[in-house]
Enzyme design. Structure first.
Site, PDB file in Angstrom:
ATOM      1  N   GLY A   1      49.045  41.264  22.096  1.00 64.91           N
ATOM      2  CA  GLY A   1      50.309  40.567  21.906  1.00 64.91           C
ATOM      3  C   GLY A   1      50.234  39.063  21.724  1.00 64.91           C
TER       4      GLY A   1
ATOM      5  N   ASP B   1      55.971  39.815  32.722  1.00 71.26           N
ATOM      6  CA  ASP B   1      57.056  40.686  33.184  1.00 71.26           C
ATOM      7  C   ASP B   1      56.905  40.847  34.704  1.00 71.26           C
ATOM      8  OD1 ASP B   1      58.910  42.639  33.659  1.00 71.26           O
ATOM      9  OD2 ASP B   1      58.099  44.119  32.278  1.00 71.26           O
ATOM     10  N   THR B   2      56.169  41.855  35.176  1.00 62.46           N
ATOM     11  CA  THR B   2      55.920  41.980  36.614  1.00 62.46           C
ATOM     12  C   THR B   2      54.916  40.934  37.094  1.00 62.46           C
ATOM     13  OG1 THR B   2      54.060  43.488  36.331  1.00 62.46           O
ATOM     14  CG2 THR B   2      56.239  44.480  36.494  1.00 62.46           C
ATOM     15  N   GLY B   3      54.066  40.468  36.185  1.00 57.16           N
ATOM     16  CA  GLY B   3      53.018  39.511  36.541  1.00 57.16           C
ATOM     17  C   GLY B   3      51.724  40.177  36.968  1.00 57.16           C
TER      18      GLY B   3
ATOM     19  N   THR C   1      49.506  41.756  35.157  1.00 52.24           N
ATOM     20  CA  THR C   1      48.420  41.416  34.226  1.00 52.24           C
ATOM     21  C   THR C   1      47.848  40.049  34.569  1.00 52.24           C
ATOM     22  OG1 THR C   1      49.535  42.664  32.478  1.00 52.24           O
ATOM     23  CG2 THR C   1      47.831  41.107  31.779  1.00 52.24           C
TER      24      THR C   1
ATOM     25  N   LYS D   1      60.058  36.750  31.751  1.00 54.60           N
ATOM     26  CA  LYS D   1      61.285  37.479  32.104  1.00 54.60           C
ATOM     27  C   LYS D   1      61.758  37.006  33.460  1.00 54.60           C
ATOM     28  CE  LYS D   1      60.334  41.364  29.157  1.00 54.60           C
ATOM     29  NZ  LYS D   1      60.268  42.827  28.952  1.00 54.60           N
TER      30      LYS D   1
ATOM     31  N   ARG E   1      55.040  43.377  14.996  1.00 55.73           N
ATOM     32  CA  ARG E   1      54.214  42.248  15.437  1.00 55.73           C
ATOM     33  C   ARG E   1      54.271  41.052  14.485  1.00 55.73           C
ATOM     34  NH1 ARG E   1      51.009  43.686  19.835  1.00 55.73           N
ATOM     35  NH2 ARG E   1      50.204  45.811  19.852  1.00 55.73           N
TER      36      ARG E   1
END
Ligand code: 5GP
Ligand code: MG
Length: 177
Positions: A44, A103-105, A107, A131, A165
């Site tokens: 990404g 997002d959740t963190g 990664t 986010k 993408r």
């Protein structure tokens, strides 16, 4: 708008301005610190990273990891899948992680922990998008392009099941639709 064309969230001109700002802030903060390792998280981050590094004025090298937490689904999985490791020995080096979106963190947290365990002298992170949701300190990014709502974003490198993408802007899709 075509039936499956993503809705516009951030247009190309705003992205360009913000990426230039991030590149100069990162350059100021890292001036005189030696060579910086820019570590892109594939897939990404490839478009964001390409624009960001061309704005840097500090010496740097580029390497990549491929990590996956989502597959083709838009629901977070617990574990981060390590698809392809970086080639660089990070021991004693300052590293800047570049990712598309936090997002959740999980990664970012996982990657930071790994880089520190391999002896990186410092680990900072830069994401185009964050986010808005609560996250532990070690899962936050140091440099954030844009704060966004909890929607599924595509374009400027980001995909939905492999599509979109190459869009020059950041758009929103309805994952169910
Ligand atoms: P986290 O580990 O922070 O939960 O998720 C980070 C990764 O999930 C990002 O690097 C990205 O690959 C993927 N991701 C999270 N949200 C989105 C989104 O809205 N769109 C896309 N295309 N990928 C996302
Ligand atoms: Mg990613």
């Amino acid at each position: 708008m075509l039936p499956d064309e993503p809705g516009l969230l951030i247009d190309a001109a705003r992205i360009e301005d913000r990426v230039a700002e991030l590149a100069s802030r990162i350059s100021e903060d890292h001036a005189g610190n030696g060579e910086l390792l820019i570590l892109g998280v594939l897939k990404g981050a490839f478009v964001f990273l390409a624009d960001l590094v061309r704005g840097l004025t500090v010496p740097h090298r580029v390497d990549f990891v491929t990590l996956s937490s989502y597959g083709d689904s838009t629901t977070p999985a617990d574990a981060v899948r390590w698809v392809h490791d970086l080639e660089t020995d990070v021991s004693g080096k300052p590293v800047l992680i570049v990712d598309d979106v936090v997002d959740t963190g999980s990664t970012l947290g996982h990657l930071k922990e790994t880089l520190f365990s391999r002896g990186a002298s410092s680990v900072k992170s830069c994401v185009l998008l964050s986010k808005s949701k609560p996250r532990a300190d070690d899962r936050q990014a140091d440099y954030v392009g844009f704060e966004i709502d909890d929607v599924w974003v595509v374009g400027y490198g980001l995909d939905h099941a492999g599509r979109h993408r190459s869009l020059p802007y950041v758009g929103v899709v309805d994952p169910a639709g």
